[in-house]
Motif scaffolding. Structure first.
Motif, PDB file in Angstrom:
ATOM      1  N   UNK A  34      49.633  37.796  32.580  1.00 52.43           N
ATOM      2  CA  UNK A  34      50.090  39.415  31.948  1.00 52.43           C
ATOM      3  C   UNK A  34      51.735  39.339  31.248  1.00 52.43           C
ATOM      4  N   UNK A  35      52.359  38.309  31.784  1.00 52.59           N
ATOM      5  CA  UNK A  35      53.813  38.311  31.204  1.00 52.59           C
ATOM      6  C   UNK A  35      54.102  37.109  30.323  1.00 52.59           C
ATOM      7  N   UNK A  36      53.317  36.097  30.328  1.00 48.35           N
ATOM      8  CA  UNK A  36      53.673  34.982  29.322  1.00 48.35           C
ATOM      9  C   UNK A  36      52.492  34.849  28.330  1.00 48.35           C
ATOM     10  N   UNK A  37      51.407  35.682  28.535  1.00 51.07           N
ATOM     11  CA  UNK A  37      50.226  35.562  27.402  1.00 51.07           C
ATOM     12  C   UNK A  37      49.692  34.386  27.596  1.00 51.07           C
ATOM     13  N   UNK A  92      32.585  44.020  23.311  1.00 54.05           N
ATOM     14  CA  UNK A  92      31.564  42.899  23.979  1.00 54.05           C
ATOM     15  C   UNK A  92      32.412  41.742  24.543  1.00 54.05           C
ATOM     16  N   UNK A  93      33.791  41.836  24.733  1.00 56.56           N
ATOM     17  CA  UNK A  93      34.471  41.063  25.441  1.00 56.56           C
ATOM     18  C   UNK A  93      35.479  41.808  26.129  1.00 56.56           C
ATOM     19  N   UNK A  94      35.920  41.417  27.340  1.00 55.55           N
ATOM     20  CA  UNK A  94      36.995  41.923  28.110  1.00 55.55           C
ATOM     21  C   UNK A  94      38.210  41.011  28.280  1.00 55.55           C
ATOM     22  N   UNK A  95      39.405  41.652  28.137  1.00 58.97           N
ATOM     23  CA  UNK A  95      40.715  40.789  28.311  1.00 58.97           C
ATOM     24  C   UNK A  95      41.183  41.514  29.892  1.00 58.97           C
ATOM     25  N   UNK A  96      41.213  40.452  30.758  1.00 60.00           N
ATOM     26  CA  UNK A  96      42.070  40.712  31.890  1.00 60.00           C
ATOM     27  C   UNK A  96      43.426  40.149  31.897  1.00 60.00           C
ATOM     28  N   UNK A  97      44.338  41.009  31.914  1.00 60.06           N
ATOM     29  CA  UNK A  97      45.572  40.358  32.262  1.00 60.06           C
ATOM     30  C   UNK A  97      45.957  40.590  33.754  1.00 60.06           C
ATOM     31  N   UNK A  98      46.318  39.410  34.214  1.00 64.46           N
ATOM     32  CA  UNK A  98      46.326  39.221  35.519  1.00 64.46           C
ATOM     33  C   UNK A  98      47.767  38.409  35.961  1.00 64.46           C
ATOM     34  N   UNK A  99      48.262  38.665  37.220  1.00 63.92           N
ATOM     35  CA  UNK A  99      49.247  37.727  37.452  1.00 63.92           C
ATOM     36  C   UNK A  99      48.529  36.661  38.500  1.00 63.92           C
ATOM     37  N   UNK A 100      48.473  35.524  38.132  1.00 64.11           N
ATOM     38  CA  UNK A 100      47.925  34.279  38.500  1.00 64.11           C
ATOM     39  C   UNK A 100      48.618  33.713  39.612  1.00 64.11           C
ATOM     40  N   UNK A 101      48.050  33.731  40.936  1.00 62.30           N
ATOM     41  CA  UNK A 101      48.810  33.003  41.980  1.00 62.30           C
ATOM     42  C   UNK A 101      48.177  31.938  42.263  1.00 62.30           C
TER      43      UNK A 101
END
Length: 133
Positions: A34-37, A92-101
């Motif tokens: 989410x924060x870096x793209x 037809x596509x989902x973009x999920x912005x996440x905080x990846x741990x």
């Protein structure tokens, strides 16, 4: 394209009606930091996986090989905390912005897209090397 998911779902009917799925009832879901793209991975969601992602705050995917749901990080500890979810213009596509741990890739790499770079701009205005076409 199917009009509904082949598996039962609690996804809101008005949202489900908008989705354009593959013949097997799935949508590609891109996970992005989410924060870096940074693009982290691509998974697959059906209606129920999308519902679970929207309501739990954790990314849930459909495993095409195991034919079951999986929540990112349940076994690895490399959790994806959902910050936002968006449909593309064609639904037809989902973009999920996440905080990846931790790592996003099953190989242990941060992203699934850094091991096999096919073309890269070197920053000097010219293209990096690419295979002949």
């Amino acid at each position: 394209m199917t009009s509904t998911s082949p598996r039962p779902s609690r996804l809101a009917p008005e949202l489900a009606a908008r989705l354009k799925r593959s013949p097997d009832g799935l949508l590609p879901a891109i996970a992005q930091q989410y924060d870096t793209g940074e693009v982290l991975m691509l998974g697959w969601m059906d209606d129920e996986a999308l519902h679970r992602t929207l309501t739990t705050g954790r990314c849930t995917y459909w495993s095409r090989s195991r034919r079951e749901y999986w929540v990112k990080g349940d076994t690895s500890g490399h959790v994806q905390l959902v910050r936002s979810v968006a449909l593309d213009c064609d639904a037809d596509t989902v973009l999920v912005k996440v905080d990846q741990l931790g790592a996003a890739c099953h190989t242990g790499a941060r992203t699934c897209f850094d091991a096999d770079v096919l073309l890269q701009d070197d920053g000097a205005g010219s293209r990096g090397s690419a295979p002949d076409q």
